[in-house]
Design a protein around this motif. Sequence first.
Motif, PDB file in Angstrom:
ATOM      1  N   VAL A 166       0.833  -1.206   0.000  1.00 10.37           N
ATOM      2  CA  VAL A 166       0.000   0.000   0.000  1.00 10.37           C
ATOM      3  C   VAL A 166       0.864   1.251   0.000  1.00 10.37           C
ATOM      4  CG1 VAL A 166      -1.541   1.393   1.455  1.00 10.37           C
ATOM      5  CG2 VAL A 166      -2.052  -1.028   1.049  1.00 10.37           C
ATOM      6  N   PHE A 167       1.869   1.298   0.859  1.00 11.93           N
ATOM      7  CA  PHE A 167       2.679   2.505   0.963  1.00 11.93           C
ATOM      8  C   PHE A 167       3.649   2.652  -0.209  1.00 11.93           C
ATOM      9  CE2 PHE A 167       0.942   2.369   5.195  1.00 11.93           C
ATOM     10  CZ  PHE A 167       0.682   3.713   5.433  1.00 11.93           C
ATOM     11  N   ASP A 168       4.055   1.550  -0.811  1.00 12.48           N
ATOM     12  CA  ASP A 168       4.824   1.642  -2.063  1.00 12.48           C
ATOM     13  C   ASP A 168       3.982   2.307  -3.148  1.00 12.48           C
ATOM     14  OD1 ASP A 168       7.104   0.471  -1.054  1.00 12.48           O
ATOM     15  OD2 ASP A 168       6.774  -1.493  -1.974  1.00 12.48           O
ATOM     16  N   LEU A 169       2.694   1.904  -3.214  1.00 10.94           N
ATOM     17  CA  LEU A 169       1.792   2.471  -4.220  1.00 10.94           C
ATOM     18  C   LEU A 169       1.537   3.959  -3.945  1.00 10.94           C
ATOM     19  CD1 LEU A 169      -0.071   2.134  -6.654  1.00 10.94           C
ATOM     20  CD2 LEU A 169      -1.886   1.416  -5.075  1.00 10.94           C
ATOM     21  N   LEU A 170       1.265   4.307  -2.686  1.00 10.51           N
ATOM     22  CA  LEU A 170       1.022   5.703  -2.337  1.00 10.51           C
ATOM     23  C   LEU A 170       2.229   6.577  -2.667  1.00 10.51           C
ATOM     24  CD1 LEU A 170      -0.770   5.206   1.101  1.00 10.51           C
ATOM     25  CD2 LEU A 170      -1.801   6.146  -0.976  1.00 10.51           C
ATOM     26  N   ARG A 171       3.417   6.074  -2.375  1.00  4.78           N
ATOM     27  CA  ARG A 171       4.657   6.805  -2.661  1.00  4.78           C
ATOM     28  C   ARG A 171       4.815   7.028  -4.162  1.00  4.78           C
ATOM     29  NH1 ARG A 171       7.852   3.055  -0.913  1.00  4.78           N
ATOM     30  NH2 ARG A 171       7.651   3.822   1.231  1.00  4.78           N
ATOM     31  N   CYS A 172       4.630   5.950  -4.910  1.00  2.00           N
ATOM     32  CA  CYS A 172       4.806   6.010  -6.357  1.00  2.00           C
ATOM     33  C   CYS A 172       3.785   6.942  -7.003  1.00  2.00           C
ATOM     34  CB  CYS A 172       4.692   4.594  -6.923  1.00  2.00           C
ATOM     35  SG  CYS A 172       5.029   4.478  -8.680  1.00  2.00           S
ATOM     36  N   ILE A 181       7.429  13.789 -10.512  1.00  2.00           N
ATOM     37  CA  ILE A 181       8.738  13.324 -10.050  1.00  2.00           C
ATOM     38  C   ILE A 181       8.941  11.885 -10.506  1.00  2.00           C
ATOM     39  CG2 ILE A 181      10.152  12.876  -7.994  1.00  2.00           C
ATOM     40  CD1 ILE A 181       8.389  14.980  -6.547  1.00  2.00           C
ATOM     41  N   ASN A 182      10.160  11.550 -10.841  1.00  5.80           N
ATOM     42  CA  ASN A 182      10.478  10.179 -11.245  1.00  5.80           C
ATOM     43  C   ASN A 182      10.031   9.224 -10.135  1.00  5.80           C
ATOM     44  OD1 ASN A 182      11.559   7.725 -11.990  1.00  5.80           O
ATOM     45  ND2 ASN A 182      13.655   8.479 -12.272  1.00  5.80           N
ATOM     46  N   PRO A 183       9.099   8.304 -10.419  1.00  4.90           N
ATOM     47  CA  PRO A 183       8.598   7.421  -9.362  1.00  4.90           C
ATOM     48  C   PRO A 183       9.664   6.518  -8.766  1.00  4.90           C
ATOM     49  CG  PRO A 183       7.806   6.707 -11.518  1.00  4.90           C
ATOM     50  CD  PRO A 183       8.433   8.061 -11.708  1.00  4.90           C
ATOM     51  N   ALA A 184      10.760   6.308  -9.490  1.00  4.91           N
ATOM     52  CA  ALA A 184      11.839   5.458  -8.975  1.00  4.91           C
ATOM     53  C   ALA A 184      12.779   6.208  -8.050  1.00  4.91           C
ATOM     54  CB  ALA A 184      12.630   4.864 -10.141  1.00  4.91           C
ATOM     55  N   GLY A 185      12.587   7.521  -7.896  1.00  2.00           N
ATOM     56  CA  GLY A 185      13.491   8.298  -7.050  1.00  2.00           C
ATOM     57  C   GLY A 185      14.734   8.713  -7.815  1.00  2.00           C
ATOM     58  N   GLU A 186      15.718   9.168  -7.087  1.00  2.60           N
ATOM     59  CA  GLU A 186      16.936   9.691  -7.711  1.00  2.60           C
ATOM     60  C   GLU A 186      18.002   8.633  -7.968  1.00  2.60           C
ATOM     61  OE1 GLU A 186      17.376  12.779  -8.797  1.00  2.60           O
ATOM     62  OE2 GLU A 186      15.332  13.234  -8.192  1.00  2.60           O
ATOM     63  N   GLY A 187      17.848   7.462  -7.376  1.00  2.20           N
ATOM     64  CA  GLY A 187      18.911   6.470  -7.493  1.00  2.20           C
ATOM     65  C   GLY A 187      20.096   6.888  -6.626  1.00  2.20           C
ATOM     66  N   ILE A 188      21.130   6.095  -6.591  1.00  3.38           N
ATOM     67  CA  ILE A 188      22.310   6.431  -5.775  1.00  3.38           C
ATOM     68  C   ILE A 188      23.066   7.576  -6.435  1.00  3.38           C
ATOM     69  CG2 ILE A 188      24.594   5.622  -5.097  1.00  3.38           C
ATOM     70  CD1 ILE A 188      23.503   3.096  -4.210  1.00  3.38           C
ATOM     71  N   ASP A 232       5.878  20.059  -2.829  1.00  8.79           N
ATOM     72  CA  ASP A 232       7.171  20.436  -2.255  1.00  8.79           C
ATOM     73  C   ASP A 232       7.630  19.366  -1.265  1.00  8.79           C
ATOM     74  OD1 ASP A 232       7.294  22.823  -3.666  1.00  8.79           O
ATOM     75  OD2 ASP A 232       6.421  24.011  -2.037  1.00  8.79           O
ATOM     76  N   GLN A 233       6.686  18.905  -0.455  1.00  6.73           N
ATOM     77  CA  GLN A 233       7.011  17.893   0.545  1.00  6.73           C
ATOM     78  C   GLN A 233       7.380  16.560  -0.109  1.00  6.73           C
ATOM     79  OE1 GLN A 233       4.161  18.103   4.075  1.00  6.73           O
ATOM     80  NE2 GLN A 233       3.240  19.610   2.703  1.00  6.73           N
ATOM     81  N   VAL A 234       6.637  16.198  -1.160  1.00  7.36           N
ATOM     82  CA  VAL A 234       6.944  14.947  -1.863  1.00  7.36           C
ATOM     83  C   VAL A 234       8.345  15.014  -2.468  1.00  7.36           C
ATOM     84  CG1 VAL A 234       6.293  13.436  -3.780  1.00  7.36           C
ATOM     85  CG2 VAL A 234       4.518  14.469  -2.349  1.00  7.36           C
ATOM     86  N   LYS A 235       8.666  16.131  -3.099  1.00  5.73           N
ATOM     87  CA  LYS A 235       9.990  16.288  -3.718  1.00  5.73           C
ATOM     88  C   LYS A 235      11.091  16.269  -2.672  1.00  5.73           C
ATOM     89  CE  LYS A 235      12.663  19.251  -6.842  1.00  5.73           C
ATOM     90  NZ  LYS A 235      12.654  20.487  -7.671  1.00  5.73           N
ATOM     91  N   LEU A 236      10.873  16.985  -1.571  1.00  7.08           N
ATOM     92  CA  LEU A 236      11.883  17.033  -0.507  1.00  7.08           C
ATOM     93  C   LEU A 236      12.164  15.641   0.043  1.00  7.08           C
ATOM     94  CD1 LEU A 236      13.624  18.721   1.496  1.00  7.08           C
ATOM     95  CD2 LEU A 236      11.590  18.811   2.975  1.00  7.08           C
ATOM     96  N   MET A 237      11.105  14.893   0.328  1.00  5.09           N
ATOM     97  CA  MET A 237      11.290  13.569   0.927  1.00  5.09           C
ATOM     98  C   MET A 237      11.829  12.552  -0.083  1.00  5.09           C
ATOM     99  SD  MET A 237      10.626  13.612   4.180  1.00  5.09           S
ATOM    100  CE  MET A 237      11.455  15.200   4.171  1.00  5.09           C
ATOM    101  N   THR A 238      11.495  12.726  -1.356  1.00  8.98           N
ATOM    102  CA  THR A 238      12.064  11.850  -2.386  1.00  8.98           C
ATOM    103  C   THR A 238      13.578  11.983  -2.406  1.00  8.98           C
ATOM    104  OG1 THR A 238      10.064  11.981  -3.749  1.00  8.98           O
ATOM    105  CG2 THR A 238      12.085  11.346  -4.869  1.00  8.98           C
ATOM    106  N   THR A 257       4.784  12.407   8.962  1.00 10.68           N
ATOM    107  CA  THR A 257       4.073  11.464   8.093  1.00 10.68           C
ATOM    108  C   THR A 257       4.631  11.508   6.675  1.00 10.68           C
ATOM    109  OG1 THR A 257       2.104  11.878   9.428  1.00 10.68           O
ATOM    110  CG2 THR A 257       1.777  10.711   7.363  1.00 10.68           C
ATOM    111  N   ASN A 258       5.262  12.628   6.313  1.00 12.45           N
ATOM    112  CA  ASN A 258       5.865  12.749   4.980  1.00 12.45           C
ATOM    113  C   ASN A 258       6.990  11.746   4.742  1.00 12.45           C
ATOM    114  OD1 ASN A 258       4.568  15.127   3.557  1.00 12.45           O
ATOM    115  ND2 ASN A 258       5.114  16.094   5.496  1.00 12.45           N
ATOM    116  N   MET A 259       7.393  11.034   5.793  1.00 12.04           N
ATOM    117  CA  MET A 259       8.410   9.991   5.611  1.00 12.04           C
ATOM    118  C   MET A 259       7.973   8.972   4.566  1.00 12.04           C
ATOM    119  SD  MET A 259       8.012   7.311   8.803  1.00 12.04           S
ATOM    120  CE  MET A 259       7.832   8.465  10.151  1.00 12.04           C
ATOM    121  N   VAL A 260       6.662   8.816   4.355  1.00  7.63           N
ATOM    122  CA  VAL A 260       6.181   7.795   3.414  1.00  7.63           C
ATOM    123  C   VAL A 260       6.650   8.072   1.994  1.00  7.63           C
ATOM    124  CG1 VAL A 260       4.155   7.326   4.822  1.00  7.63           C
ATOM    125  CG2 VAL A 260       3.965   8.950   2.938  1.00  7.63           C
ATOM    126  N   PHE A 261       7.090   9.298   1.696  1.00  6.72           N
ATOM    127  CA  PHE A 261       7.545   9.640   0.348  1.00  6.72           C
ATOM    128  C   PHE A 261       9.029   9.358   0.139  1.00  6.72           C
ATOM    129  CE2 PHE A 261       4.072  12.909   1.071  1.00  6.72           C
ATOM    130  CZ  PHE A 261       3.088  12.134   0.461  1.00  6.72           C
TER     131      PHE A 261
END
Length: 456
Positions: free
Chosen positions: A247-253, A261-268, A325-331, A345-349
């Motif tokens: 569920v939280f993987d889906l919400l994040r994506c 934002i790239n759903p895969a994140g920034e990578g290393i 802004d919060q989603v981008k910051l936490m990503t 709660t923004n940790m979920v991103f």
Amino acid sequence: MDSKMKKRLCLSTKLIICLFPLFALVILFHMQEASPFCSSWDFSHKRRDSNGNVSILISKLRSSVTFLPLKDLRFAKTAMEGNTWFMSSLNDTQEKNEAEYLFFPSETSQGRLLCLKGRDKQDGTKNSYALAWQESLPDFAKLLKGLTFVSDTYYDYVNLWHGLSAMAPFVGWSIKNQCLKPTRLVLYHWGELRDGMGTWLHNITQANFGEVPVEAFEKGEGPYCFEKAVVMRHNVGRMGKERKLQVFDLLRCKARVFCGINPAGEGIEIDARGDPIIRLTLLMRRGSRSFKDPAAVINIFSRECAMAEGCVLEVAQSEDQSFCDQVKLMTNTDIVASPHGAQLTNMVFMDRNSSVMEFFPKGWLELAGVGQYAHHWMADFSGMKHRGAWWEFLGDKECPTPQHDSECFSFYKDGQVGHNETYFAEWVKTVLKQVRTSKLEQKSKSSRMNDNACTC
């Protein structure tokens, strides 16, 4: 063939002809019960009884529909236990790894639809519910087509943590049921109607399900009956760890896609020396549970980050940021450090396996009870690593009624957070080392756990 034999054959034939319709009705009724997604008891197959009084039967069924209070005060002391005080007469469907739920129409409801009446926002006992077959809905009932999600929470839909806990089980149900999306939401708190939700929760709900209206029953008291309805009244309840992560993987994506934002994140990320970059975010808040001396705390984090290879510090004010802004910051965050509060709660991103550091004012450790571990639970739900918490030392109680813990906690609840320079410095240093080690071991920051996150 003698006359006696002919008479017996004739009687047998007549008996079969007479009994066949009865057997047919029984078979049709059982076929109807066997389907959990049937729309209603289909009277078209039973158009006439022996006296042609189907309309009388329907009228009797309509008048027999009984509305009960949504909020059952008999269970006020155990409001969140068992069937809860919301729709207390109905038993949940319980499936392995899933949150408890009610579905209408279903085999359990004998093919009946859920009907609701009333729109009181202050007293849940003045709102009511009933079950009815579609062909015998209560007088003046309005049938609402499509799939309706009905939620009742003990808390609210404004606070980030509480709101997300109420919506998450619907996401889990949707994942299990071919990613079905609702036509509308009906929200209750203690059986009291709510006609909206906080902006943050609205955005994350929209990101996952699209724009879904919150039903306010503006056309009157009702009754309103729903073609299909899912009811959740336990928040995440008994949802298993595997489903929570899904569920939280889906919400994040979905939130990342929603915000471009790239759903895969920034990578290393690697710095000029080839070291992995560690993005440390100090997420500040104003007012209650803010740091007493924010400059001193920022200085500690800045100093320790500067001494750690690859560390980049970001200081952000949670109240000043939009949802995206919060989603981008936490990503772009590997470690979030923040006082206890809804903003965590923004940790979920963040990507799975990212880290959380939490700070509490005095009085919380001794007086707050299990609620202080809410973000430990959220970290577990969403696949993060909660790296512990710091509680300011209470010492002698300064509250007016030190003998009453609940009243004393109210005195300390919204206090500001102090700091311990030595402890903070050592703690930050330790977590930075842990994260660096973890990053060096990773081949890709976008782990295989998130590969199919946006399936729905």
